[in-house]
Design a protein around this motif. Structure first.
Motif, mmCIF file in Angstrom:
data_model
loop_
_atom_site.group_PDB
_atom_site.id
_atom_site.type_symbol
_atom_site.label_atom_id
_atom_site.label_comp_id
_atom_site.label_asym_id
_atom_site.label_seq_id
_atom_site.Cartn_x
_atom_site.Cartn_y
_atom_site.Cartn_z
ATOM 1 N N GLU A 1 44.270 30.975 43.024
ATOM 2 C CA GLU A 1 43.304 32.060 42.891
ATOM 3 C C GLU A 1 43.798 33.333 43.587
ATOM 4 O O GLU A 1 44.498 33.280 44.592
ATOM 5 C CB GLU A 1 41.960 31.652 43.493
ATOM 6 C CG GLU A 1 41.267 30.508 42.780
ATOM 7 C CD GLU A 1 40.532 30.948 41.536
ATOM 8 O OE1 GLU A 1 40.418 32.172 41.347
ATOM 9 O OE2 GLU A 1 40.077 30.088 40.767
ATOM 10 N N ARG A 2 43.405 34.456 43.046
ATOM 11 C CA ARG A 2 43.632 35.739 43.722
ATOM 12 C C ARG A 2 42.573 35.884 44.811
ATOM 13 O O ARG A 2 41.369 35.877 44.539
ATOM 14 C CB ARG A 2 43.514 36.884 42.731
ATOM 15 C CG ARG A 2 43.615 38.261 43.369
ATOM 16 C CD ARG A 2 43.139 39.350 42.434
ATOM 17 N NE ARG A 2 43.935 39.441 41.238
ATOM 18 C CZ ARG A 2 43.647 40.225 40.207
ATOM 19 N NH1 ARG A 2 42.556 40.958 40.217
ATOM 20 N NH2 ARG A 2 44.422 40.259 39.135
ATOM 21 N N GLY A 3 43.010 35.976 46.066
ATOM 22 C CA GLY A 3 42.043 36.103 47.147
ATOM 23 C C GLY A 3 42.679 35.929 48.503
ATOM 24 O O GLY A 3 43.903 35.946 48.643
ATOM 25 N N ASP B 1 44.885 30.590 48.454
ATOM 26 C CA ASP B 1 44.929 31.660 47.459
ATOM 27 C C ASP B 1 46.299 32.334 47.480
ATOM 28 O O ASP B 1 47.064 32.218 48.443
ATOM 29 C CB ASP B 1 43.849 32.708 47.733
ATOM 30 C CG ASP B 1 42.454 32.187 47.458
ATOM 31 O OD1 ASP B 1 42.335 31.145 46.791
ATOM 32 O OD2 ASP B 1 41.480 32.814 47.925
ATOM 33 N N LYS C 1 44.199 36.417 37.283
ATOM 34 C CA LYS C 1 43.241 35.845 38.233
ATOM 35 C C LYS C 1 43.737 34.522 38.774
ATOM 36 O O LYS C 1 43.610 34.231 39.960
ATOM 37 C CB LYS C 1 41.876 35.684 37.556
ATOM 38 C CG LYS C 1 40.787 35.207 38.499
ATOM 39 C CD LYS C 1 39.445 35.142 37.804
ATOM 40 C CE LYS C 1 38.357 34.670 38.781
ATOM 41 N NZ LYS C 1 37.039 34.583 38.115
ATOM 42 N N LYS C 2 44.268 33.674 37.887
ATOM 43 C CA LYS C 2 44.949 32.441 38.299
ATOM 44 C C LYS C 2 46.440 32.755 38.302
ATOM 45 O O LYS C 2 47.050 32.975 37.255
ATOM 46 C CB LYS C 2 44.651 31.317 37.309
ATOM 47 C CG LYS C 2 43.171 30.977 37.162
ATOM 48 C CD LYS C 2 42.698 30.043 38.238
ATOM 49 C CE LYS C 2 41.292 29.533 37.913
ATOM 50 N NZ LYS C 2 40.807 28.566 38.893
ATOM 51 N N LYS D 1 47.936 36.066 47.036
ATOM 52 C CA LYS D 1 47.611 37.486 46.934
ATOM 53 C C LYS D 1 48.508 38.208 45.941
ATOM 54 O O LYS D 1 48.043 38.908 45.049
ATOM 55 C CB LYS D 1 47.727 38.129 48.320
ATOM 56 C CG LYS D 1 46.662 37.687 49.304
ATOM 57 C CD LYS D 1 46.770 38.477 50.597
ATOM 58 C CE LYS D 1 45.651 38.120 51.556
ATOM 59 N NZ LYS D 1 45.723 38.922 52.803
#
Length: 386
Positions: A159-161, A166, A141-142, A168
């Protein structure tokens, strides 16, 4: 059934439908957040028509289909086996006679970081020249974990997003001499830079097809490969101010270049190309060395290395040591191998030949420690003279 055949079935078949994994479509292996692996078809079937939530059939943990990610070790193993198949033992170099010699007695495992649950399918590792901190890119996730010299995790960020800062899908990571973490993001084909607090300072999104490997020069420039474009770039930026100064293509006509390393003393650059095989033959790799002026000064492919070492070699990561010798990780023999200096390239000297599963990352630290990223057991292993 032989033990090695059982291992192959366990690794290369979905444990729900028992169909073999593939690189595309419904057979592509996906990680669930809990760590179990299913094929894409089973993930879709378990999520149902609305595709909102699914329950892991093994541990019953709930997750959403969007939380899944490609299982890179299995995909890399499928790529290694190639269309011609072949047993798992032969692919990983375990079939006797071709194993590397024991590691030198003076090089021993000092520290092991991460592990499943802490790191998920790690893809890149880099060391900060000044502080000795390690930055690791992985599929959690991180996306970036920063470890201190003692092995304690100091910070997690990225962050995943889909937001601007973020990450990806991180493919590699490096740390500049002024203390910035630079990541190649295969998800949006960009290069992103952060400070050690995790604040995004720069994102370069234009001009890349698939940025992959990268390494920093002593001047805090970044040398990076573009795997799809077959090119090598030099990125110059003021990371403190978040300003891109120049992004220059310095070499073209490479074949799917991925890992890259810069010699901190001579400025030489080494690149690993991934060569697609024709017919039933397995894919192979080629190591190319360029001078600081980007003149080709040496190269060796898997076939040439086989002339000096009996087992098949498939290089996945590369680094220079402090003497300017080229080091590579080999997933076939599960080893780290020294190929010598550019002027004597290639020699063959196994440095680490035991204790590795699927080495995919490599970096040499200022204190003469050798850091190996092992995707097979999701760990970072630090070796030093004893």
């Amino acid at each position: 059934m032989a033990a090695e055949d059982e291992a192959e079935l366990s690794l290369l078949e979905c444990r729900v439908c028992f169909e073999p994994y593939g690189s595309d479509g419904q057979r592509r292996p996906l990680n669930l957040p809990c760590g179990h692996v299913l094929c894409r078809g089973c993930v879709g079937a378990l999520a149902g028509a609305e595709r909102r939530r699914l329950e892991c059939p093994f541990c019953r943990r709930l997750c959403g289909p969007a939380e899944t990610s490609d299982c890179r070790p299995v995909l890399q193993l499928l790529e290694l086996l190639g269309p011609g198949g072949g047993g798992l033992a032969s692919a990983l170099g375990r079939s006797g006679g071709g194993a590397a010699a024991p590691a030198p007695a003076g090089l021993g495992l000092r520290l092991c970081l991460g592990g499943w649950g802490s790191l998920v399918n790690p893809t890149g590792v880099a060391a900060c020249p000044g502080s000795g901190r390690l930055a690791v890119a992985h599929d959690g996730k991180k996306r970036i974990h920063v470890f201190g010299p003692s092995g304690f995790c100091l910070r997690r960020f990225g962050e995943r997003g889909d937001a601007g800062n973020d990450i990806k899908y991180p493919l590699d990571v490096t740390v500049t001499s002024d203390g910035h973490v630079v990541v190649t993001d295969g998800g949006d084909c960009s290069v992103k830079a952060f400070d050690f607090e995790g604040r995004g300072v720069l994102a370069v999104r234009e001009g890349f097809s698939l940025p992959w490997g990268l390494d920093a020069t002593p001047k805090s420039e970044v040398i990076l490969t573009d795997s799809e474009a077959g090119a090598l770039y030099r990125l110059t930026a003021d990371f403190q101010r978040g300003e891109l100064k120049k992004c220059q293509m310095i070499r073209s006509r490479l074949v799917s270049p991925r890992a890259v390393a810069v010699c901190q003393t001579s400025g030489a650059v080494v690149v690993i190309e991934h060569l697609k095989a024709r017919g039933p033959s397995k894919d192979s790799t080629r190591v190319k060395i360029f001078s600081a002026e980007m003149d080709l000064i040496g190269q060796m492919d898997s076939f040439g290395l086989n002339l000096v070492f009996p087992s098949r070699i498939y290089a996945t990561a590369v680094a220079f040591d402090k003497e300017g010798r080229v080091l590579v990780t080999d997933v076939c023999s599960q080893a780290v191998i020294c190929l010598g200096k550019p002027e004597e390239f290639p020699i063959f000297n196994p440095l680490i030949s035991h204790g590795l599963s699927y080495p995919v990352g490599l970096t040499y630290m200022a204190n003469d420690s050798l850091v190996v990223l092992d995707s097979g057991d999701h760990s970072v292993k630090v070796y030093s003279s004893t």
